[in-house]
Design an enzyme around this catalytic site. Structure first.
Site, PDB file in Angstrom:
ATOM      1  N   HIS A   1      76.617  33.997  51.027  1.00 54.81           N
ATOM      2  CA  HIS A   1      77.249  34.963  50.131  1.00 54.81           C
ATOM      3  C   HIS A   1      76.359  36.195  49.930  1.00 54.81           C
ATOM      4  CE1 HIS A   1      79.977  36.605  47.408  1.00 54.81           C
ATOM      5  NE2 HIS A   1      80.225  35.585  46.614  1.00 54.81           N
TER       6      HIS A   1
ATOM      7  N   ASP B   1      93.783  33.006  65.054  1.00 58.21           N
ATOM      8  CA  ASP B   1      94.106  32.441  66.362  1.00 58.21           C
ATOM      9  C   ASP B   1      92.879  32.540  67.258  1.00 58.21           C
ATOM     10  OD1 ASP B   1      95.079  31.663  68.797  1.00 58.21           O
ATOM     11  OD2 ASP B   1      96.673  33.163  68.901  1.00 58.21           O
TER      12      ASP B   1
END
Length: 447
Positions: A153, A393
């Site tokens: 993060h 994808d």
């Protein structure tokens, strides 16, 4: 049962820049962990694609050539600050097998089983040893696979994580990366001539409310918690939004309240009601506000770094529950609209005056006692509604589900659209066990 088949270190495939990279003050005040860890589930892969592991490893090496800070390591510097050493030590990549089927995960509620699909590291180790990118591919007995990701993060907010994953997927499909990251974080660095005093109080950097009569939250932290996967259909969300906007009063805004504001206010009210707060109990909701386009001029396109200011809307439970839903929305809107260019620069001035920024940094892991306790009487709701996190994808079709692998503290939730793009939302939410049944009852009443 999960079995580790192989562990790899994936490095940039081509030589990448070396040296130290400056991290902005907004990078310094986030959790030190890889948060939030996310997991993607995919249907069985066609026979003609025989080795997805090699495809992912090779494409990741190419992606790290572009996003090379993710292949480096953090190191400490003065004032409790961190910086990135671009030393190409690489990402951790695990290949695992599971006896489970994807159908065993039901509605994909974040549990210890889903968390096991994402690599974990020991945060007690020296920070210089921790990889900044964690990847795990799990093959299930049904033929399906999952991709678990953890991104430091300190290096990336949700928008950056989505950017990296989408470019990695593009490369995995055999395409060229077309959206290069902007890696110079000094655009958020105050120069000496800009060091004016902060113009606002910045209560968001202070401690959140505590339960009335308690001097600390140790007892609350010890209580058992559980996670529920909340789902609202398009029609239910529209009903909430209509309710939030139907009372023309001081609570309404010049613009209609959004789906996120209506759903967050609803979560806030239901949590306060389930927790049996006294009417004078102060309660807050933490709201991460993306400020890329709020600065003047806006941050460069594809800026790769934390550009989120976590604001806090606060009121009493009595007011929150006795007034219409639009009241809670108005408190949330008020917090969001505070984040202007002037406010962001004042935040930087505020942080610049702090002698040690590490006091704002803590480890968000389940049952962690580090940092300010963010649970009862408070909640924290992060919106993934506008982020392109879904539809990844990698060459064998889009995922059947994407979501957080874990919800790390009580009162925390993420709101994100269903992958089917039917207008429905998912919202996994962690709450104390003793309050969960009442919360679910209130949440679905009249929706």
């Amino acid at each position: 049962m999960l079995t580790l088949k192989a562990s790899y270190t994936v490095k940039p495939l081509e030589p990448s820049p070396t040296g130290l990279i400056y991290l902005s003050d907004f990078d310094q005040i986030v959790t030190i962990t890889h948060a939030p860890p996310t997991v993607y589930f995919y249907r069985p892969i066609s026979d003609h694609l025989l080795n997805p592991i090699e495809i992912l490893k090779n494409s990741l090496g190419k992606a790290l050539t572009i996003f090379y800070p993710l292949a480096g390591r953090l190191q400490r510097t003065g004032r409790g600050r961190l910086e990135v050493n671009c030393n190409s030590m690489g990402a951790l990549f695990l290949e695992t097998e599971s006896e489970a089927k994807i159908s065993d995960f039901g509605n994909f509620t974040p549990t210890s089983e889903t968390r096991a699909l994402i690599p974990s590291v020991d945060y007690n180790k020296p920070i210089e040893e921790l990889p900044l990118l964690l990847v795990q591919v799990t093959n299930f007995s049904c033929g399906g696979i999952s991709l678990g990701l953890g991104i430091s993060h300190v290096l990336a907010d949700g928008r950056c994580a989505a950017h990296f994953v989408s470019e990695w997927a593009r490369i995995a499909r055999g395409e060229e990366s077309k959206n290069l990251p902007f890696l110079d974080r000094t655009v958020l660095k105050l120069e000496e001539e800009d060091l004016t005093p902060p113009r606002f109080d910045h209560l968001e950097f202070g401690k959140p409310p505590m339960l009335i009569g308690q001097r600390n939250n140790l007892e609350e932290q010890k209580k058992e918690t559980t996670v529920v996967m909340l789902k609202l259909s398009k029609e239910q969300i529209q009903k909430l939004k209509k309710e939030a906007n139907e009372f023309p009063s001081v609570y309404t805004s010049s613009k209609p309240f959004t789906r996120y504001e209506a759903m967050t206010a609803h979560l806030w009210r239901c949590a306060s009601k389930a927790r049996l707060h006294e009417i004078e109990q102060l309660t807050s909701v933490r709201i991460p506000v993306d400020f890329h386009s709020r600065m003047v001029p806006p941050l460069p396109k594809h800026y790769f770094g934390n550009a989120v200011l976590t604001m806090r809307a606060t009121t009493t439970s009595g007011e929150l529950l006795s007034k219409p839903l639009g009241y809670g929305c108005s408190k949330i809107r008020e917090a969001i609209e505070k984040v202007t260019d002037e406010y962001i620069r004042s935040s930087l001035a505020y942080l610049k005056r702090e002698k040690d920024l590490s006091k704002f940094r803590f480890s968000h892991v389940v049952e962690s006692t580090q940092g300010a306790f963010l649970g009862n009487p408070n909640i924290a709701i992060t919106s993934w509604i506008g982020l392109p996190l879904c539809g990844v994808d990698l060459g064998w079709g889009k995922e059947i589900y994407m979501g957080p692998g874990t919800i790390v503290f009580e009162g925390k939730s993420f709101i994100f659209p269903n992958r089917d793009e039917d207008g429905s939302f998912n919202a996994p939410f962690r709450l104390q066990v003793e309050h969960m049944d009442a919360f679910k009852k209130f949440f679905y009443e009249n929706t």
